[in-house]
Motif scaffolding. Structure first.
Motif, PDB file in Angstrom:
ATOM      1  N   GLN A   1       8.560  40.872  36.876  1.00 18.78           N
ATOM      2  CA  GLN A   1       9.915  41.363  36.656  1.00 18.78           C
ATOM      3  C   GLN A   1       9.873  42.875  36.768  1.00 18.78           C
ATOM      4  N   GLU A   2      10.785  43.435  37.497  1.00 19.24           N
ATOM      5  CA  GLU A   2      10.775  44.873  37.665  1.00 19.24           C
ATOM      6  C   GLU A   2      11.097  45.564  36.344  1.00 19.24           C
ATOM      7  N   PRO A   3      10.277  46.508  35.938  1.00 21.50           N
ATOM      8  CA  PRO A   3      10.521  47.220  34.676  1.00 21.50           C
ATOM      9  C   PRO A   3      11.655  48.228  34.819  1.00 21.50           C
ATOM     10  N   GLU A   4      12.193  48.653  33.688  1.00 26.08           N
ATOM     11  CA  GLU A   4      13.214  49.700  33.711  1.00 26.08           C
ATOM     12  C   GLU A   4      12.579  51.056  33.945  1.00 26.08           C
ATOM     13  N   ALA A   5      11.314  51.183  33.573  1.00 25.70           N
ATOM     14  CA  ALA A   5      10.571  52.428  33.774  1.00 25.70           C
ATOM     15  C   ALA A   5       9.131  52.063  34.095  1.00 25.70           C
ATOM     16  N   LEU A   6       8.444  52.977  34.756  1.00 26.28           N
ATOM     17  CA  LEU A   6       7.037  52.764  35.034  1.00 26.28           C
ATOM     18  C   LEU A   6       6.322  54.097  35.056  1.00 26.28           C
ATOM     19  N   SER A   7       5.022  54.018  34.864  1.00 28.85           N
ATOM     20  CA  SER A   7       4.184  55.198  34.967  1.00 28.85           C
ATOM     21  C   SER A   7       3.647  55.210  36.383  1.00 28.85           C
ATOM     22  N   LEU A   8       3.627  56.354  37.006  1.00 26.91           N
ATOM     23  CA  LEU A   8       3.206  56.382  38.392  1.00 26.91           C
ATOM     24  C   LEU A   8       2.258  57.526  38.682  1.00 26.91           C
ATOM     25  N   ARG A   9       1.490  57.316  39.736  1.00 30.60           N
ATOM     26  CA  ARG A   9       0.607  58.345  40.277  1.00 30.60           C
ATOM     27  C   ARG A   9       1.011  58.545  41.731  1.00 30.60           C
ATOM     28  N   LEU A  10       0.825  59.748  42.219  1.00 37.51           N
ATOM     29  CA  LEU A  10       1.113  59.984  43.623  1.00 37.51           C
ATOM     30  C   LEU A  10       0.212  61.047  44.197  1.00 37.51           C
ATOM     31  N   ILE A  11       0.093  60.986  45.495  1.00 36.78           N
ATOM     32  CA  ILE A  11      -0.620  62.004  46.266  1.00 36.78           C
ATOM     33  C   ILE A  11       0.358  62.460  47.339  1.00 36.78           C
ATOM     34  N   VAL A  12       0.606  63.749  47.402  1.00 30.75           N
ATOM     35  CA  VAL A  12       1.516  64.305  48.409  1.00 30.75           C
ATOM     36  C   VAL A  12       0.717  65.194  49.343  1.00 30.75           C
ATOM     37  N   VAL A  13       0.843  64.931  50.641  1.00 29.89           N
ATOM     38  CA  VAL A  13       0.175  65.733  51.670  1.00 29.89           C
ATOM     39  C   VAL A  13       1.208  66.157  52.709  1.00 29.89           C
ATOM     40  N   ALA A  14       0.811  67.052  53.591  1.00 33.31           N
ATOM     41  CA  ALA A  14       1.766  67.656  54.522  1.00 33.31           C
ATOM     42  C   ALA A  14       2.156  66.771  55.694  1.00 33.31           C
ATOM     43  N   THR A  15       1.236  65.912  56.170  1.00 29.57           N
ATOM     44  CA  THR A  15       1.534  65.147  57.379  1.00 29.57           C
ATOM     45  C   THR A  15       1.336  63.653  57.170  1.00 29.57           C
ATOM     46  N   GLU A  16       1.972  62.884  58.024  1.00 31.73           N
ATOM     47  CA  GLU A  16       1.806  61.437  57.965  1.00 31.73           C
ATOM     48  C   GLU A  16       0.360  61.050  58.278  1.00 31.73           C
ATOM     49  N   ALA A  17      -0.264  61.759  59.209  1.00 31.85           N
ATOM     50  CA  ALA A  17      -1.668  61.463  59.550  1.00 31.85           C
ATOM     51  C   ALA A  17      -2.572  61.654  58.334  1.00 31.85           C
ATOM     52  N   GLU A  18      -2.356  62.736  57.579  1.00 34.69           N
ATOM     53  CA  GLU A  18      -3.134  62.955  56.354  1.00 34.69           C
ATOM     54  C   GLU A  18      -2.874  61.840  55.349  1.00 34.69           C
ATOM     55  N   ALA A  19      -1.621  61.439  55.228  1.00 30.38           N
ATOM     56  CA  ALA A  19      -1.271  60.380  54.286  1.00 30.38           C
ATOM     57  C   ALA A  19      -1.981  59.077  54.646  1.00 30.38           C
ATOM     58  N   ARG A  20      -2.047  58.776  55.927  1.00 25.09           N
ATOM     59  CA  ARG A  20      -2.733  57.554  56.368  1.00 25.09           C
ATOM     60  C   ARG A  20      -4.237  57.640  56.085  1.00 25.09           C
ATOM     61  N   GLN A  21      -4.821  58.807  56.251  1.00 23.55           N
ATOM     62  CA  GLN A  21      -6.243  58.991  55.938  1.00 23.55           C
ATOM     63  C   GLN A  21      -6.504  58.793  54.449  1.00 23.55           C
ATOM     64  N   VAL A  22      -5.643  59.363  53.617  1.00 27.30           N
ATOM     65  CA  VAL A  22      -5.785  59.213  52.170  1.00 27.30           C
ATOM     66  C   VAL A  22      -5.605  57.749  51.772  1.00 27.30           C
ATOM     67  N   LEU A  23      -4.626  57.093  52.358  1.00 26.32           N
ATOM     68  CA  LEU A  23      -4.403  55.681  52.061  1.00 26.32           C
ATOM     69  C   LEU A  23      -5.641  54.859  52.403  1.00 26.32           C
ATOM     70  N   GLU A  24      -6.253  55.155  53.537  1.00 26.37           N
ATOM     71  CA  GLU A  24      -7.468  54.434  53.923  1.00 26.37           C
ATOM     72  C   GLU A  24      -8.585  54.675  52.900  1.00 26.37           C
ATOM     73  N   GLN A  25      -8.724  55.900  52.424  1.00 20.00           N
ATOM     74  CA  GLN A  25      -9.765  56.222  51.443  1.00 20.00           C
ATOM     75  C   GLN A  25      -9.586  55.420  50.156  1.00 20.00           C
ATOM     76  N   VAL A  26      -8.367  55.440  49.600  1.00 24.34           N
ATOM     77  CA  VAL A  26      -8.166  54.748  48.319  1.00 24.34           C
ATOM     78  C   VAL A  26      -8.180  53.236  48.495  1.00 24.34           C
ATOM     79  N   THR A  27      -7.757  52.755  49.653  1.00 27.07           N
ATOM     80  CA  THR A  27      -7.807  51.319  49.928  1.00 27.07           C
ATOM     81  C   THR A  27      -9.257  50.843  49.993  1.00 27.07           C
ATOM     82  N   ARG A  28     -10.136  51.704  50.478  1.00 31.42           N
ATOM     83  CA  ARG A  28     -11.563  51.365  50.577  1.00 31.42           C
ATOM     84  C   ARG A  28     -12.320  51.598  49.276  1.00 31.42           C
ATOM     85  N   GLY A  29     -11.610  52.015  48.233  1.00 27.84           N
ATOM     86  CA  GLY A  29     -12.244  52.119  46.930  1.00 27.84           C
ATOM     87  C   GLY A  29     -12.448  53.505  46.367  1.00 27.84           C
TER      88      GLY A  29
END
Length: 108
Positions: free
Chosen positions: A23-51
């Motif tokens: 069930q979707e909560p009314e609030a949640l705690s979140l973490r984020l990583i913000v980078v300048a480019t989509e390519a950087e974001a995809r690289q970061v996503l690959e890193q965290v997906t791999r552990g």
């Protein structure tokens, strides 16, 4: 104007990634990583997906002020999130990550 990609959010239960409970909560705690480019974001996503430790990666590469806390934003009402972030978290399972999302300050 700079663009940003929002990479990940986390439930208040301390799960890694952008996630929702059955069930979707009314609030949640979140973490984020913000980078300048989509390519950087995809690289970061690959890193965290791999552990890679999300907090360590956020501290090292995020341009968001939350980097000092490993990307932790803290408990936030869903209504306070930008529309694109609310849409990104819908239907995600605990422990999963969002795709890169364009936000005004980069890619998350």
């Amino acid at each position: 104007r700079t663009s940003a990609w929002l990479l990940c959010l986390t439930l208040a239960l301390g799960l890694t990634g952008l996630a929702f409970a059955a069930q979707e909560p009314e609030a949640l705690s979140l973490r984020l990583i913000v980078v300048a480019t989509e390519a950087e974001a995809r690289q970061v996503l690959e890193q965290v997906t791999r552990g890679a430790d999300f907090a360590e990666v956020a501290t090292r590469v995020s341009q968001d002020p939350s980097r000092a806390r490993g990307g932790l934003i803290g408990r936030t009402p869903l209504s306070a999130l930008r529309q694109e972030l609310r849409a990104a978290v819908q239907g995600l399972a605990p422990g999963t990550f969002t795709r890169p999302i364009r936000i005004p300050t980069g890619f998350a």
